[in-house]
Design a protein around this motif. Sequence first.
Motif, PDB file in Angstrom:
ATOM      1  N   GLY A 297       0.866  -1.243  -0.082  1.00 40.86           N
ATOM      2  CA  GLY A 297       0.134   0.050  -0.150  1.00 40.86           C
ATOM      3  C   GLY A 297       0.994   1.250  -0.134  1.00 40.86           C
ATOM      4  N   LEU A 298       1.917   1.290   0.737  1.00 39.65           N
ATOM      5  CA  LEU A 298       2.675   2.632   0.865  1.00 39.65           C
ATOM      6  C   LEU A 298       3.563   2.699  -0.462  1.00 39.65           C
ATOM      7  CD1 LEU A 298       4.245   2.196   4.438  1.00 39.65           C
ATOM      8  CD2 LEU A 298       2.408   3.647   3.616  1.00 39.65           C
ATOM      9  N   ALA A 299       4.008   1.567  -1.106  1.00 43.02           N
ATOM     10  CA  ALA A 299       4.589   1.649  -2.406  1.00 43.02           C
ATOM     11  C   ALA A 299       3.638   2.207  -3.294  1.00 43.02           C
ATOM     12  CB  ALA A 299       5.203   0.151  -2.890  1.00 43.02           C
ATOM     13  N   VAL A 300       2.258   1.816  -3.237  1.00 49.02           N
ATOM     14  CA  VAL A 300       1.477   2.557  -4.413  1.00 49.02           C
ATOM     15  C   VAL A 300       1.264   3.824  -4.145  1.00 49.02           C
ATOM     16  CG1 VAL A 300      -1.070   2.250  -5.431  1.00 49.02           C
ATOM     17  CG2 VAL A 300       0.296   0.013  -4.652  1.00 49.02           C
ATOM     18  N   LEU A 301       1.164   4.133  -2.854  1.00 47.38           N
ATOM     19  CA  LEU A 301       0.957   5.479  -2.279  1.00 47.38           C
ATOM     20  C   LEU A 301       2.242   6.473  -2.792  1.00 47.38           C
ATOM     21  CD1 LEU A 301      -0.874   7.433  -0.484  1.00 47.38           C
ATOM     22  CD2 LEU A 301       0.786   6.871   1.298  1.00 47.38           C
ATOM     23  N   LEU A 302       3.373   6.198  -2.688  1.00 49.09           N
ATOM     24  CA  LEU A 302       4.476   6.800  -3.235  1.00 49.09           C
ATOM     25  C   LEU A 302       4.220   6.928  -4.721  1.00 49.09           C
ATOM     26  CD1 LEU A 302       7.564   5.407  -1.166  1.00 49.09           C
ATOM     27  CD2 LEU A 302       6.383   7.687  -0.908  1.00 49.09           C
ATOM     28  N   VAL A 303       3.917   5.802  -5.343  1.00 47.46           N
ATOM     29  CA  VAL A 303       3.840   6.246  -6.972  1.00 47.46           C
ATOM     30  C   VAL A 303       2.864   6.876  -7.299  1.00 47.46           C
ATOM     31  CG1 VAL A 303       3.382   4.910  -8.991  1.00 47.46           C
ATOM     32  CG2 VAL A 303       4.850   3.645  -7.304  1.00 47.46           C
ATOM     33  N   PHE A 304       1.780   6.790  -6.582  1.00 41.60           N
ATOM     34  CA  PHE A 304       0.405   7.690  -6.608  1.00 41.60           C
ATOM     35  C   PHE A 304       0.727   9.280  -6.699  1.00 41.60           C
ATOM     36  CE2 PHE A 304      -2.728  10.353  -4.672  1.00 41.60           C
ATOM     37  CZ  PHE A 304      -3.515  10.757  -5.780  1.00 41.60           C
ATOM     38  N   ILE A 305       1.654   9.440  -5.377  1.00 44.62           N
ATOM     39  CA  ILE A 305       1.882  11.067  -5.276  1.00 44.62           C
ATOM     40  C   ILE A 305       3.063  11.463  -6.076  1.00 44.62           C
ATOM     41  CG2 ILE A 305       2.922  12.512  -3.253  1.00 44.62           C
ATOM     42  CD1 ILE A 305       1.852  10.604  -1.422  1.00 44.62           C
ATOM     43  N   GLY A 306       3.898  10.499  -6.215  1.00 47.21           N
ATOM     44  CA  GLY A 306       4.981  10.802  -7.293  1.00 47.21           C
ATOM     45  C   GLY A 306       4.378  11.165  -8.711  1.00 47.21           C
ATOM     46  N   GLY A 307       3.435  10.491  -9.143  1.00 44.42           N
ATOM     47  CA  GLY A 307       2.817  10.855 -10.287  1.00 44.42           C
ATOM     48  C   GLY A 307       2.004  12.076 -10.570  1.00 44.42           C
ATOM     49  N   LYS A 308       1.357  12.203  -9.430  1.00 38.46           N
ATOM     50  CA  LYS A 308       0.700  13.303  -9.173  1.00 38.46           C
ATOM     51  C   LYS A 308       1.566  14.653  -9.228  1.00 38.46           C
ATOM     52  CE  LYS A 308      -2.668  15.841  -5.796  1.00 38.46           C
ATOM     53  NZ  LYS A 308      -1.871  17.017  -5.615  1.00 38.46           N
ATOM     54  N   MET A 309       2.653  14.660  -8.959  1.00 37.19           N
ATOM     55  CA  MET A 309       3.610  15.706  -8.832  1.00 37.19           C
ATOM     56  C   MET A 309       4.122  15.875 -10.234  1.00 37.19           C
ATOM     57  SD  MET A 309       6.039  15.360  -5.456  1.00 37.19           S
ATOM     58  CE  MET A 309       6.462  17.014  -5.241  1.00 37.19           C
ATOM     59  N   LEU A 310       4.321  14.808 -11.146  1.00 33.56           N
ATOM     60  CA  LEU A 310       4.884  14.707 -12.517  1.00 33.56           C
ATOM     61  C   LEU A 310       3.715  15.398 -13.323  1.00 33.56           C
ATOM     62  CD1 LEU A 310       6.798  11.304 -12.642  1.00 33.56           C
ATOM     63  CD2 LEU A 310       7.726  13.673 -12.681  1.00 33.56           C
ATOM     64  N   ALA A 311       2.482  15.232 -13.027  1.00 30.84           N
ATOM     65  CA  ALA A 311       1.314  15.503 -13.715  1.00 30.84           C
ATOM     66  C   ALA A 311       0.655  16.749 -13.220  1.00 30.84           C
ATOM     67  CB  ALA A 311       0.472  14.423 -13.924  1.00 30.84           C
ATOM     68  N   HIS A 312       1.098  17.526 -12.277  1.00 33.95           N
ATOM     69  CA  HIS A 312       0.558  18.438 -11.598  1.00 33.95           C
ATOM     70  C   HIS A 312      -0.012  19.720 -12.450  1.00 33.95           C
ATOM     71  CE1 HIS A 312       4.674  20.647 -11.405  1.00 33.95           C
ATOM     72  NE2 HIS A 312       3.860  21.931 -11.440  1.00 33.95           N
ATOM     73  N   SER A 313       0.830  20.118 -13.476  1.00 35.89           N
ATOM     74  CA  SER A 313       0.060  21.159 -14.355  1.00 35.89           C
ATOM     75  C   SER A 313      -0.969  20.613 -15.186  1.00 35.89           C
ATOM     76  CB  SER A 313       1.300  21.532 -15.307  1.00 35.89           C
ATOM     77  OG  SER A 313       2.381  22.020 -14.539  1.00 35.89           O
ATOM     78  N   TYR A 314      -1.091  19.388 -15.438  1.00 36.91           N
ATOM     79  CA  TYR A 314      -2.216  18.901 -16.244  1.00 36.91           C
ATOM     80  C   TYR A 314      -3.324  18.664 -15.298  1.00 36.91           C
ATOM     81  CZ  TYR A 314      -5.351  15.542 -18.401  1.00 36.91           C
ATOM     82  OH  TYR A 314      -6.259  14.750 -18.848  1.00 36.91           O
ATOM     83  N   LEU A 315      -3.198  18.260 -14.174  1.00 39.67           N
ATOM     84  CA  LEU A 315      -4.209  18.044 -13.072  1.00 39.67           C
ATOM     85  C   LEU A 315      -4.813  19.197 -12.722  1.00 39.67           C
ATOM     86  CD1 LEU A 315      -2.446  15.397 -10.797  1.00 39.67           C
ATOM     87  CD2 LEU A 315      -4.179  15.013 -12.330  1.00 39.67           C
ATOM     88  N   LYS A 316      -4.049  20.310 -12.695  1.00 40.14           N
ATOM     89  CA  LYS A 316      -4.532  21.712 -12.571  1.00 40.14           C
ATOM     90  C   LYS A 316      -5.522  22.210 -13.790  1.00 40.14           C
ATOM     91  CE  LYS A 316      -0.934  23.760  -9.333  1.00 40.14           C
ATOM     92  NZ  LYS A 316      -0.154  24.925  -9.453  1.00 40.14           N
ATOM     93  N   GLU A 317      -5.446  21.848 -14.724  1.00 32.14           N
ATOM     94  CA  GLU A 317      -6.137  22.251 -15.845  1.00 32.14           C
ATOM     95  C   GLU A 317      -7.370  21.512 -15.708  1.00 32.14           C
ATOM     96  OE1 GLU A 317      -3.908  21.548 -19.345  1.00 32.14           O
ATOM     97  OE2 GLU A 317      -2.513  22.927 -19.086  1.00 32.14           O
ATOM     98  N   ILE A 318      -7.468  20.462 -15.494  1.00 35.01           N
ATOM     99  CA  ILE A 318      -8.884  19.563 -15.524  1.00 35.01           C
ATOM    100  C   ILE A 318      -9.416  19.784 -14.097  1.00 35.01           C
ATOM    101  CG2 ILE A 318      -7.690  17.725 -17.234  1.00 35.01           C
ATOM    102  CD1 ILE A 318      -7.404  15.889 -14.671  1.00 35.01           C
ATOM    103  N   GLY A 319      -8.910  20.485 -13.321  1.00 32.78           N
ATOM    104  CA  GLY A 319      -9.470  20.733 -11.873  1.00 32.78           C
ATOM    105  C   GLY A 319      -9.520  19.483 -10.986  1.00 32.78           C
ATOM    106  N   PHE A 320      -8.384  18.943 -10.866  1.00 31.95           N
ATOM    107  CA  PHE A 320      -8.010  17.807  -9.832  1.00 31.95           C
ATOM    108  C   PHE A 320      -8.258  18.802  -8.624  1.00 31.95           C
ATOM    109  CE2 PHE A 320      -5.698  14.803  -7.287  1.00 31.95           C
ATOM    110  CZ  PHE A 320      -6.398  13.470  -7.790  1.00 31.95           C
ATOM    111  N   GLN A 321      -8.998  18.305  -7.484  1.00 34.92           N
ATOM    112  CA  GLN A 321      -8.805  18.910  -6.419  1.00 34.92           C
ATOM    113  C   GLN A 321      -8.125  18.110  -5.182  1.00 34.92           C
ATOM    114  OE1 GLN A 321     -12.824  20.567  -5.416  1.00 34.92           O
ATOM    115  NE2 GLN A 321     -13.173  20.875  -7.431  1.00 34.92           N
ATOM    116  N   THR A 322      -7.870  18.923  -3.958  1.00 30.82           N
ATOM    117  CA  THR A 322      -7.205  18.235  -3.148  1.00 30.82           C
ATOM    118  C   THR A 322      -7.791  17.203  -2.393  1.00 30.82           C
ATOM    119  OG1 THR A 322      -5.905  20.334  -2.596  1.00 30.82           O
ATOM    120  CG2 THR A 322      -5.911  18.508  -1.007  1.00 30.82           C
TER     121      THR A 322
END
Length: 371
Positions: A297-322
């Motif tokens: 679970g922690l491994a998946v969590l780190l990958v998710f958070i890392g992926g979110k940081m890599l795609a943070h510009s795109y996620l802002k554009e589509i309205g991905f909220q906290t």
Amino acid sequence: MISNEFIFFAGFLIFIIGMLMLDLGVFSKKNHVVSFKEAASWSAVWVVFALAFYVFIRTHGELIHGVDTYEDLVTIQQKYAKELALIPGDLEASIQLYRNNMALEYITGYLVEYALSVDNIFVIILIFTSFGVREKYYKKVLFWGILGALVMRFIFIFAAGSLIMKAGWILYLFGAFLVFTGINMFIGRNKDEAIEPQKHPVVKFASRYFSVYPRYVNDKFFVKKQGKLMLTPLFVVVLIIEFTDLIFAVDSVPAVFAVTTDPYVVFFSNIFAIMGLRSMFFFLANVMHLFHYLKVGLAVLLVFIGGKMLAHSYLKEIGFQTQYSLYIIVGILLISVVSSLLFPQKKKVEESQAGIKHSGHQSSGAVKSKS
């Protein structure tokens, strides 16, 4: 003129250090083995404090940055929450939006840090076992370890925050590192970890540059022999705990920066989480083997958070909220915990349970001195 941020930050540190002193000085005058009841009580206390701080941010969060006018709020919003849409001309409504966003970032960051801190417990157990530390000294070692962590987290968090403000591309670097760490954690999830005391880099460093007494001397960190002040192996263990926390901070701090770029929110969530870790260590030490899917679970969590940081510009554009991050993080952790309980490990757990029990035997030569 002293800023609101400095006053609030100083007050926060005084409170945390005061609680630590109260615990060690009033409730723990003598070294003792921490009971399940005591550990559960202190764990509950720190969770309540963390939740109370969430309520404070939700109702008075603007006080942290000293927001008095709409212009003050816009300045802070542009600095730490650019995606937050304020209401021009309506200070009260805009401040409430800011409070809600800040509170959500704090509780999400707290949950991320708390979850990642659980993995730290595995390593701390391994350190105590490998170095033969008596169980009644655990609390003292963790006390001084957390004091050091306060200093290191402060330096690490505000340095990282400053870098992010000056060079936004650092977020991509952090994201790639977290994805890499998560993948490595998943690949090595079933490996048996071990520590060889004489080969640990902190032991080598201490033995090379300081005089280290070859045996434990009750709960003492220093002893004086033949007119020379020497470190004891117990103090070396404290240094190892500090070193370990620094290594974990490299993962966990960037993970919280994926939630918010406000270093104050990152620091507050980090400190409440590691304070809870100290009590949670005694609470969970003997049942950690039950949560064998937590590492996944922690491994998946780190990958998710890392992926979110890599795609943070795109996620802002589509309205991905906290709050979406919060839901996903809670879901990952719940699935890993529930799966562990529904599908228990078939291996024998005696060795896992014995880790703490056998650590009561002292090591007479864990660290060799090089005078």
